[in-house]
Scaffold this motif. Sequence first.
Motif, PDB file in Angstrom:
ATOM      1  N   LYS A 182       6.466  -3.278  -1.768  1.00  0.00           N
ATOM      2  CA  LYS A 182       7.789  -2.787  -2.203  1.00  0.00           C
ATOM      3  C   LYS A 182       7.904  -1.286  -1.984  1.00  0.00           C
ATOM      4  CE  LYS A 182       8.558  -6.067  -5.955  1.00  0.00           C
ATOM      5  NZ  LYS A 182       8.490  -6.164  -7.426  1.00  0.00           N
ATOM      6  N   GLY A 183       6.810  -0.562  -2.154  1.00  0.00           N
ATOM      7  CA  GLY A 183       6.845   0.903  -2.054  1.00  0.00           C
ATOM      8  C   GLY A 183       6.657   1.522  -3.420  1.00  0.00           C
ATOM      9  N   ALA A 184       5.685   2.410  -3.534  1.00  0.00           N
ATOM     10  CA  ALA A 184       5.334   2.980  -4.831  1.00  0.00           C
ATOM     11  C   ALA A 184       6.120   4.237  -5.160  1.00  0.00           C
ATOM     12  CB  ALA A 184       3.841   3.304  -4.853  1.00  0.00           C
ATOM     13  N   TYR A 185       6.824   4.811  -4.197  1.00  0.00           N
ATOM     14  CA  TYR A 185       7.483   6.104  -4.432  1.00  0.00           C
ATOM     15  C   TYR A 185       8.969   5.878  -4.657  1.00  0.00           C
ATOM     16  CZ  TYR A 185       3.060   7.410  -2.371  1.00  0.00           C
ATOM     17  OH  TYR A 185       1.726   7.526  -2.118  1.00  0.00           O
ATOM     18  N   PHE A 264      -2.811 -12.195   1.855  1.00  0.00           N
ATOM     19  CA  PHE A 264      -2.222 -11.652   0.628  1.00  0.00           C
ATOM     20  C   PHE A 264      -3.133 -10.542   0.114  1.00  0.00           C
ATOM     21  CE2 PHE A 264      -0.259 -15.846   0.791  1.00  0.00           C
ATOM     22  CZ  PHE A 264       1.058 -15.550   0.433  1.00  0.00           C
ATOM     23  N   GLN A 265      -2.518  -9.467  -0.384  1.00  0.00           N
ATOM     24  CA  GLN A 265      -3.317  -8.343  -0.879  1.00  0.00           C
ATOM     25  C   GLN A 265      -2.945  -7.997  -2.320  1.00  0.00           C
ATOM     26  OE1 GLN A 265      -3.030  -5.015   1.857  1.00  0.00           O
ATOM     27  NE2 GLN A 265      -4.214  -6.107   3.424  1.00  0.00           N
ATOM     28  N   PHE A 266      -3.956  -7.612  -3.082  1.00  0.00           N
ATOM     29  CA  PHE A 266      -3.769  -7.259  -4.503  1.00  0.00           C
ATOM     30  C   PHE A 266      -4.507  -5.962  -4.800  1.00  0.00           C
ATOM     31  CE2 PHE A 266      -2.028 -11.158  -6.428  1.00  0.00           C
ATOM     32  CZ  PHE A 266      -2.078 -11.989  -5.320  1.00  0.00           C
ATOM     33  N   MET A 311       4.599   0.435 -17.861  1.00  0.00           N
ATOM     34  CA  MET A 311       4.959  -0.867 -18.423  1.00  0.00           C
ATOM     35  C   MET A 311       3.882  -1.899 -18.105  1.00  0.00           C
ATOM     36  SD  MET A 311       7.467  -1.150 -20.263  1.00  0.00           S
ATOM     37  CE  MET A 311       7.739  -2.915 -20.237  1.00  0.00           C
ATOM     38  N   HIS A 312       3.420  -1.856 -16.846  1.00  0.00           N
ATOM     39  CA  HIS A 312       2.379  -2.814 -16.456  1.00  0.00           C
ATOM     40  C   HIS A 312       1.103  -2.578 -17.264  1.00  0.00           C
ATOM     41  CE1 HIS A 312       5.043  -3.983 -13.364  1.00  0.00           C
ATOM     42  NE2 HIS A 312       4.786  -3.005 -12.527  1.00  0.00           N
ATOM     43  N   ILE A 313       0.782  -1.284 -17.442  1.00  0.00           N
ATOM     44  CA  ILE A 313      -0.443  -0.970 -18.190  1.00  0.00           C
ATOM     45  C   ILE A 313      -0.303  -1.445 -19.631  1.00  0.00           C
ATOM     46  CG2 ILE A 313      -1.844   0.921 -19.103  1.00  0.00           C
ATOM     47  CD1 ILE A 313      -1.205   2.456 -16.505  1.00  0.00           C
TER      48      ILE A 313
HETATM   49  P1  FAD Z   1       5.947  -5.478  -9.631  1.00  0.00           P
HETATM   50  O1  FAD Z   1       7.243  -6.103 -10.053  1.00  0.00           O
HETATM   51  O2  FAD Z   1       5.789  -4.017  -9.830  1.00  0.00           O
HETATM   52  O3  FAD Z   1       4.755  -6.221 -10.316  1.00  0.00           O
HETATM   53  C1  FAD Z   1       4.719  -7.611 -10.530  1.00  0.00           C
HETATM   54  C2  FAD Z   1       3.765  -7.903 -11.654  1.00  0.00           C
HETATM   55  O4  FAD Z   1       2.443  -7.477 -11.267  1.00  0.00           O
HETATM   56  C3  FAD Z   1       4.056  -7.113 -12.925  1.00  0.00           C
HETATM   57  O5  FAD Z   1       4.941  -7.765 -13.762  1.00  0.00           O
HETATM   58  C4  FAD Z   1       2.674  -6.957 -13.536  1.00  0.00           C
HETATM   59  O6  FAD Z   1       2.316  -8.134 -14.228  1.00  0.00           O
HETATM   60  C5  FAD Z   1       1.788  -6.831 -12.327  1.00  0.00           C
HETATM   61  N1  FAD Z   1       1.529  -5.434 -11.972  1.00  0.00           N
HETATM   62  C6  FAD Z   1       2.034  -4.767 -10.909  1.00  0.00           C
HETATM   63  N2  FAD Z   1       1.506  -3.521 -10.827  1.00  0.00           N
HETATM   64  C7  FAD Z   1       0.652  -3.414 -11.879  1.00  0.00           C
HETATM   65  C8  FAD Z   1      -0.216  -2.394 -12.364  1.00  0.00           C
HETATM   66  N3  FAD Z   1      -0.347  -1.222 -11.757  1.00  0.00           N
HETATM   67  N4  FAD Z   1      -0.960  -2.668 -13.488  1.00  0.00           N
HETATM   68  C9  FAD Z   1      -0.865  -3.848 -14.112  1.00  0.00           C
HETATM   69  N5  FAD Z   1      -0.063  -4.844 -13.705  1.00  0.00           N
HETATM   70  C10 FAD Z   1       0.678  -4.644 -12.618  1.00  0.00           C
HETATM   71  N6  FAD Z   1       2.781   1.321  -2.072  1.00  0.00           N
HETATM   72  C11 FAD Z   1       3.074   2.287  -1.186  1.00  0.00           C
HETATM   73  O7  FAD Z   1       4.089   2.979  -1.317  1.00  0.00           O
HETATM   74  N7  FAD Z   1       2.243   2.529  -0.100  1.00  0.00           N
HETATM   75  C12 FAD Z   1       1.124   1.781   0.122  1.00  0.00           C
HETATM   76  O8  FAD Z   1       0.416   2.027   1.104  1.00  0.00           O
HETATM   77  C13 FAD Z   1       0.812   0.748  -0.803  1.00  0.00           C
HETATM   78  N8  FAD Z   1      -0.278  -0.023  -0.644  1.00  0.00           N
HETATM   79  C14 FAD Z   1      -0.475  -1.088  -1.488  1.00  0.00           C
HETATM   80  C15 FAD Z   1      -1.560  -1.940  -1.265  1.00  0.00           C
HETATM   81  C16 FAD Z   1      -1.726  -3.068  -2.042  1.00  0.00           C
HETATM   82  C17 FAD Z   1      -2.871  -3.993  -1.758  1.00  0.00           C
HETATM   83  C18 FAD Z   1      -0.793  -3.356  -3.089  1.00  0.00           C
HETATM   84  C19 FAD Z   1      -0.925  -4.604  -3.908  1.00  0.00           C
HETATM   85  C20 FAD Z   1       0.231  -2.483  -3.350  1.00  0.00           C
HETATM   86  C21 FAD Z   1       0.398  -1.340  -2.582  1.00  0.00           C
HETATM   87  N9  FAD Z   1       1.433  -0.444  -2.831  1.00  0.00           N
HETATM   88  C22 FAD Z   1       1.687   0.560  -1.927  1.00  0.00           C
HETATM   89  C23 FAD Z   1       2.168  -0.490  -4.117  1.00  0.00           C
HETATM   90  C24 FAD Z   1       3.426  -1.301  -4.009  1.00  0.00           C
HETATM   91  O9  FAD Z   1       4.348  -0.641  -3.183  1.00  0.00           O
HETATM   92  C25 FAD Z   1       4.071  -1.496  -5.410  1.00  0.00           C
HETATM   93  O10 FAD Z   1       4.366  -0.236  -5.952  1.00  0.00           O
HETATM   94  C26 FAD Z   1       3.188  -2.249  -6.397  1.00  0.00           C
HETATM   95  O11 FAD Z   1       2.449  -3.252  -5.764  1.00  0.00           O
HETATM   96  C27 FAD Z   1       4.036  -2.886  -7.485  1.00  0.00           C
HETATM   97  O12 FAD Z   1       4.962  -3.785  -6.920  1.00  0.00           O
HETATM   98  P2  FAD Z   1       4.793  -5.391  -6.979  1.00  0.00           P
HETATM   99  O13 FAD Z   1       5.385  -5.941  -5.729  1.00  0.00           O
HETATM  100  O14 FAD Z   1       3.374  -5.730  -7.195  1.00  0.00           O
HETATM  101  O15 FAD Z   1       5.760  -5.870  -8.109  1.00  0.00           O
END
Ligand code: FAD
Length: 325
Positions: A182-185, A264-266, A311-313
Amino acid sequence: MGLVGSSIVRLLPLAPKFVVRWVANRYMAGETLNQALGVMRRIGSQGACFTVDVLGEEISSLDETRFFIREYEAVLDAIVEHEIDANISIKPTAFGLLIDLKAALDNIESLIRKASEHEIFVRLDMEDSRVTQSTIDVALAMHSKGLTNVGVVLQGRLLRTPLDISDISRVTGPSTDFRICKGAYLDSADISHTGYREIVDATNHAIDLMLDSGAYTAIASHDTPVIKHSLESLESRGMGPSKADPRHSSDVVRNRDKGPGYEFQFLLGVRGDVRRKLSDQGHRTRIYVPYGTKWYEYSMRRLRENPEVAMHITKALLMPWTNRR
Ligand code: FAD
């Protein structure tokens, strides 16, 4: 974000470091390479493979790149020596991308070359929108030199992503290898989707475009609607566990640690239950394993950039059964 989540964001910077450490511990493999190796050995039995990340990103002087080059070289040596099913993820800004493009290209190329000697794949993590284009340019420059063991991450929330998918896959053809997340920023509405539903829809659309482009597609999301959509999209394209990738003839050679056209990646510590279920169903699953001494800065920055992490934490701490490591 609820009251508890916003309180955590406000209070965590004031908390003693050991409290932050206690929270961060779940999501990090430790401070040293040896600790990361220990975590991978322990979790390896759960059917997952790994991508190793050395914590740290934007640097202020080129001298600091030496640390990352040396540490990642040690990671590559350890992967080979201990026969670990792993590749590496690097942040281009830690190699100088925002300081000196030429130096960053040289630094990244030397690492990718070393990795390619051992058939190890290198993922360029995607950072904030200042470096989206330059990160893509680095990957394309490596492919143009015959180094195909590298691929970028695209962020579903960015409006430019569909175009990036077609532009990149046109240039790198069947060796295109994406991670989609989805993107972390948190970016502004002129360049990105900002609502939850729009981000999920855009990420799912990007996954479909990637699958249709023939690219290797690493789906990095813990979110149920994204995983469910991906499973349906894979099935409708005849893709799945132990099926040969129907989009290519057998002459497309991928790195040895890849799945049948997708995986799939986590993140380490997040939704292990979902990951284990996918793995039990036969899907290739990979865990992102960050380690290093910069855990405090990393945790704080992540939290400031995207308070939803709080929130996740909170949920993981209060309802740990929803989020087994
Ligand atoms: P969310 O709706 O955020 O999460 C779904 C559910 O997962 C939540 O309800 C919760 O139960 C759980 N969850 C999610 N995150 C957390 C957490 N931190 N702690 C506890 N529970 C949590 N973003 C980038 O911008 N650039 C990257 O290069 C990048 N690489 C990534 C590599 C991997 C393997 C993964 C998994 C993510 C990466 N991300 C990266 C982060 C990504 O963009 C999201 O910000 C992040 O994965 C949260 O989105 P989500 O799709 O998991 O959905």
